[in-house]
Design an enzyme around this catalytic site. Sequence first.
Site, PDB file in Angstrom:
ATOM      1  N   ASP A  53       0.813  -1.214   0.000  1.00 54.77           N
ATOM      2  CA  ASP A  53       0.000   0.000   0.000  1.00 54.77           C
ATOM      3  C   ASP A  53       0.849   1.268   0.000  1.00 54.77           C
ATOM      4  OD1 ASP A  53       0.968  -0.381   2.555  1.00 54.77           O
ATOM      5  OD2 ASP A  53      -0.976  -0.483   3.529  1.00 54.77           O
ATOM      6  N   ASN A  86      -7.761  -2.261  14.013  1.00 56.54           N
ATOM      7  CA  ASN A  86      -9.143  -2.614  13.665  1.00 56.54           C
ATOM      8  C   ASN A  86      -9.204  -3.829  12.735  1.00 56.54           C
ATOM      9  OD1 ASN A  86      -8.195  -1.542  11.282  1.00 56.54           O
ATOM     10  ND2 ASN A  86      -9.706   0.098  11.122  1.00 56.54           N
ATOM     11  N   HIS A 108      -7.370  -4.213   9.959  1.00 53.92           N
ATOM     12  CA  HIS A 108      -7.117  -3.958   8.539  1.00 53.92           C
ATOM     13  C   HIS A 108      -5.824  -4.633   8.073  1.00 53.92           C
ATOM     14  CE1 HIS A 108      -5.046   0.218   9.314  1.00 53.92           C
ATOM     15  NE2 HIS A 108      -4.119  -0.707   9.204  1.00 53.92           N
ATOM     16  N   GLU A 128      -9.763  -1.341   5.031  1.00 58.43           N
ATOM     17  CA  GLU A 128     -10.477  -1.018   6.259  1.00 58.43           C
ATOM     18  C   GLU A 128     -11.721  -1.897   6.404  1.00 58.43           C
ATOM     19  OE1 GLU A 128      -8.967   0.694   8.287  1.00 58.43           O
ATOM     20  OE2 GLU A 128      -8.446   2.720   7.665  1.00 58.43           O
TER      21      GLU A 128
END
Length: 241
Positions: free
Chosen positions: A67, A136, A138, A143
Amino acid sequence: MKVITVKNYHEISIKAAQLVADQITNKKNSVLGLATGQTPIGMYQELINMFKRGEIDFSDVITFNLDEYYGLSPAHPQSYHYFMWDTFFQYINIKKENIHLLNGVTENIDGECQHYEYLIQKNGGIDLQILGIGDNGHLGFNEPAIGLHSKTHLVNLSEETIRANSQYFNNIQEVPKQALTMGIGTIIKAQKIILLASGRKKSHVIERTINGPVSTEVPATVLQLHNNVTVLIDEEAATKI
Ligand code: GLP
């Protein structure tokens, strides 16, 4: 999923580097998927040490990073491009043309993402994907509530991720609100996957990743659907499983 629990962060780094080295020994021109964040830094350092000792040769290795922040140029110190050169690439004998990172300042987002997918395919797909995990759940910058089959694409970062990553910027306003990331569909096409997590902070999300129902609300749970995943964690990250 195979879960390997080791004592501490140092042991994660040594073990992860060994698994990467084994992959390269078995296939000189391995295609590696690489991650950024704090977690893999020790693994990169250990790989550099192995290279310096002559135990590993990166000359035919091909890499694709997961990413990149959208809006940060490769020269920006918080870009993942900069991170990878600063932390790893400059110290090893990898060929520049074998390194692939998403262009965070592209003017043609769709073209950039499609071309990245094309290049992964053209190189035969990813042999070994290294992953960290967000608080979270990810993966990369996928996400919660991301599409299960998503390919490389532009995402809006969650408030939680922007807050978590603001520690690396002067202030929260400077954190990009969007990023380019391989999709979950891209990630789970890798032949082998190693997920790294260290520390008590990651224990809750690791528990959900391993024991929770598969749900795109916790993107890492989709790894349960893959047949060759190693979760490499330390004792603190393993406290809730
Ligand atoms: C970022 C990256 C992820 C990384 C995550 C966790 O948001 N996009 O690829 O896994 O942070 O980072 P850390 O290893 O610093 O906890």
